[in-house]
Structure formats: C-alpha cells, structure tokens
Scaffold this active site. Sequence first.
Site, short mmCIF file in Angstrom:
data_model
loop_
_atom_site.label_atom_id
_atom_site.label_comp_id
_atom_site.label_asym_id
_atom_site.label_seq_id
_atom_site.Cartn_x
_atom_site.Cartn_y
_atom_site.Cartn_z
CB SER A 15 -0.89 0.03 1.25
OG SER A 15 -1.92 -0.90 1.12
NE ARG A 19 -2.64 4.66 0.32
CZ ARG A 19 -3.20 3.52 -0.06
NH1 ARG A 19 -2.44 2.54 -0.56
NH2 ARG A 19 -4.50 3.33 0.03
NE ARG A 114 -10.69 -6.54 -7.05
CZ ARG A 114 -9.52 -6.31 -6.44
NH1 ARG A 114 -8.39 -6.71 -7.01
NH2 ARG A 114 -9.49 -5.73 -5.27
CB SER A 159 -13.16 0.83 0.17
OG SER A 159 -12.16 0.95 -0.81
CD GLN A 161 -8.14 -0.98 -3.44
OE1 GLN A 161 -9.11 -1.14 -4.17
NE2 GLN A 161 -7.18 -1.88 -3.34
CG ASP A 312 -5.24 -7.04 1.95
OD1 ASP A 312 -6.33 -7.21 1.36
OD2 ASP A 312 -4.46 -6.11 1.69
CE LYS A 339 -10.51 -6.52 -0.56
NZ LYS A 339 -10.00 -5.17 -0.76
NE ARG A 343 -7.83 -12.45 -1.40
CZ ARG A 343 -7.09 -11.35 -1.29
NH1 ARG A 343 -7.32 -10.49 -0.33
NH2 ARG A 343 -6.12 -11.12 -2.16
NE ARG A 387 -3.34 -9.63 0.27
CZ ARG A 387 -2.18 -9.01 0.44
NH1 ARG A 387 -1.19 -9.61 1.06
NH2 ARG A 387 -1.99 -7.78 -0.01
C1 S3P Z 1 -5.58 -1.34 -0.10
C2 S3P Z 1 -6.78 -1.37 0.52
C3 S3P Z 1 -7.54 -2.60 0.75
C4 S3P Z 1 -6.69 -3.85 0.52
C5 S3P Z 1 -5.77 -3.75 -0.67
C6 S3P Z 1 -4.89 -2.54 -0.57
C7 S3P Z 1 -4.92 -0.04 -0.27
O1 S3P Z 1 -8.64 -2.57 -0.09
O2 S3P Z 1 -7.51 -4.99 0.39
O3 S3P Z 1 -4.96 -4.90 -0.77
O4 S3P Z 1 -3.71 0.00 -0.56
O5 S3P Z 1 -5.60 0.99 -0.11
P1 S3P Z 1 -10.00 -1.82 0.31
O6 S3P Z 1 -9.72 -0.98 1.52
O7 S3P Z 1 -10.37 -0.97 -0.83
O8 S3P Z 1 -10.96 -2.92 0.61
#
Ligand code: S3P
Length: 426
Positions: A15, A19, A114, A159, A161, A312, A339, A343, A387
């Site tokens: 993550s 970023r 997705r 989320s 993301q 995760d 995901k 999963r 995973r």
């Molecule tokens: C992530 C957020 C998670 C996670 C992903 C990485 C990120 O997803 O499952 O592997 O880097 O922001 P969500 O928070 O969107 O579910």
Amino acid sequence: MLKLKGTLKISGDKSISHRALILSAMSTGKAKISNLLESDDVMRTLKILEALGVKIIKEENNWIVYGNGTNGFIEPDSSLNCGNSGTTARLMIGAVSSNPITCTFIGDSSLSKRSMSRVTKYLEKMGADVHLTNKNYLPLLISGTEQLLPMKLNVLKASAQIKSALILAALNVHGKTKIIENTPTRDHTEKLLRYLDVNFKIRRLSNKVKQIELNGPYEIKAKDIEVAGDPSSASFFIVGALIIPRSSITVKNVMLNPTRIAFLDVLKNMGGKIKVKKTKKICGEDVGNIQVKYSVLKGVNVPSSKSAFLIDEYPILSIAASQAKGKTIMKGVEELRHKESDRIKSIIYNLKKVGIEIREKDNNLTIYGGKLNIDKRIKIKSFDDHRIAMSFSILNILCGQKLTIDNKKCISISYPDFEKHLNYLL
Ligand code: S3P
C-alpha cells in the site's frame, strides 16, 4: 517435520509503495524512494506514472521520481494497464481525474470483474466524464478536468482505496473537498500526506466517523520516502510459526500501523505467543520487530467491526483457524467477495479439500479447527490469487508438502521474495 526459525527482514509494504510513487509523482522536485516493493502490482503503478509523463529511474536499490506536480500528468499515448492491481486502478483513476486529460484504464480478467463505479460515482458527481464497461468495470475511459467541483463526499463502503482515490483527486481541486469516512480503514495516504507537509484537516465526527478536509490545489514539495515493511506479507510467516511445532521466528522492520495489525490481536486472542517491539518511526509510520513462537491455538469470534482492518489477512487467518481447537467465526466478511478472487469461495474450496469443515452463511465464515485429512497429493486452486497461494503454501509445510498449488507465479503480485524468504526460514 520442518519448522520455521530465524530472523527475517520483511519486504516493503504494498500500500505504501503505491502511494510513495503516486504522491512523489504529484509532488514538485525529486524524491528518492527506498525499500520500494518491486512486485507486479506496484510496477503497474510505476509504468502508468511513466506513461503519464513522469520520469522515474532506478539508482542502485532506490527509485528516483521526478515529480510533475498535482496538475502535471500528460495525456498518455495508449491505454493504462493496471494488470491485476485494484489499488493501481482505483488510486490512479482518482489521481488523473483532476487533470485535464483523457485516459483509458484496462486490467486483466480478474480486475475487469471488480467494481470501479465505487470510485467513479464520486468523481462523476465532481464533474469528471467517465465511461465504464457495463456501468461498473474496466475498460474505462475518463476525461478529467482541473475544474472538478469542491464538495462533500460521503463514503459509505469501508474501503481505503475509495478514500485514497478521492484524496488524490482532491489535491488538485480548487476549493474545499470534504471526505466523510463512515468506517475507519487503513490510513497510509493521510499519514504520507502529513509526512509530506500537506496541510489538511482531519475531524472526528464520532467514534467511527471521520472527515478529511482538503483545500486545494496543493503544491507538494518532494521528499525522500522510505517504505516500511509489509505486515500483510509478514502475516504468512507469523501464522506459519504459530501452527508449525517447534517454530520460533522474528520478523523485522514490520510496519505497525494499527489499521494493519489487527490480525496480531486476533492471533493473540487465539493463544498465539507473539511479542511486538516498536523500534522506530519512518515517514509517519511506526515500525518494529515481531517475535513469534509455536503455540496451541483455540478458536475465537472475530467481529465484523474489525473486518476493514483484517481485509487482506482473512485467508491466512483461516489457515490459523483450521489448526485451532474449536470453531472460529469471522463475521461480516462480504468485502472478501470483491478481492483478487472471491476469497470466501477460494478459502472454502481449498480448506474443504484438505478435510477441514467450513461453512458460510450471511457473510459469516465458520471454520472448525481439526485434523488435516491428506493421504494423497491434493490439488489446491489459487484462483490466481496471491494471498490464497501464499496461505496454502504455509499450510503445505504442515501437510508434508503434499499440496500442489496451481499458478504459484501469482505470488509475485504482492510478494516476489515470498518463496526465497520462506526457504530461508525453513
Ligand atoms: C488497499 C486497501 C484494501 C486492501 C488492498 C490494498 C490499499 O482494499 O484490500 O490490498 O492500498 O488501499 P480496500 O480498503 O479498498 O478494501
């Protein structure tokens, strides 16, 4: 039987790696990124930034990003391929939306199933022009604008993301964007922005609800970034050490952000002998070492309120649950359906194959810990999900290597050094 032993420095966090690249690309000036995770997903983000006109070079073990500023993306010549990476797609769609360029985003067959409308519905409200396939999926065409409207965005889904995509968009919006997060999720974007001296406000509206207020457009001055180690990657070895008799390991350089290490609390509740020692702070994130010893585990209830912080780790927690005494109930795991694979389905299919009783009802997963039933070679289906492949590679040690896992190559999506590190600990 084999056991896990020794001390391992874990690879960089996925993550934060995404970023670090994106925010450096949106800064002005030169940033050196060290310990970047060079996994397939992160490399997708890197290539896309290059296609958007950002110069990125590798110097020894570091990556140098020459940032173009928050409004500096250049219209790409061809489509932007996110591969398997949901984080790349969601974050980059947000990042380009406040730039006056048109981009087509594509992905592999899994990513193309997705949801993208979970992000674009907000960007469209703000004024971006978006065309999705079947109203929700990649391929997606987005025309951004510097005139996105500053507004209040209420994010209902838990989320990180979605939240991060909107924050990235807001960095080049003229005026105040307020993002309401109703359920707390991982907060690396906020932490990295603070480290980069970006001036924005976080207000707690209640115990759970927070408001992130940005007042753009921002000019971010580039700063060097060191990426902390990935707790999600560490979780495979941590569970491995807990369930494989006589194991004792220390994982070093693990990021200890509370939104990421809830799995340690679950494992401790199960009876896991785990010691965490904070050693330093890097780029706004606490980092430390985790010591783990083989433990007799017992089943526990995992409440749905924790699900965003465990998102995760459910696959590897399911492996721990399969080896615990009694039943483990993981509640409210609906998001697992969205995901890299479904999963819930992937975990049930494979645990049943090794003789573990497991049920799903109303998005609650119940696993009855028990003896593995393996008298012949068993084929495990990864569903091309990194995973799942890593979780069952850990169980495979307990199974005397009687599992054959299809497409182990997918592990490089998040952890290219997984096999090397596992062999080192064996
Ligand atoms: C992530 C957020 C998670 C996670 C992903 C990485 C990120 O997803 O499952 O592997 O880097 O922001 P969500 O928070 O969107 O579910």
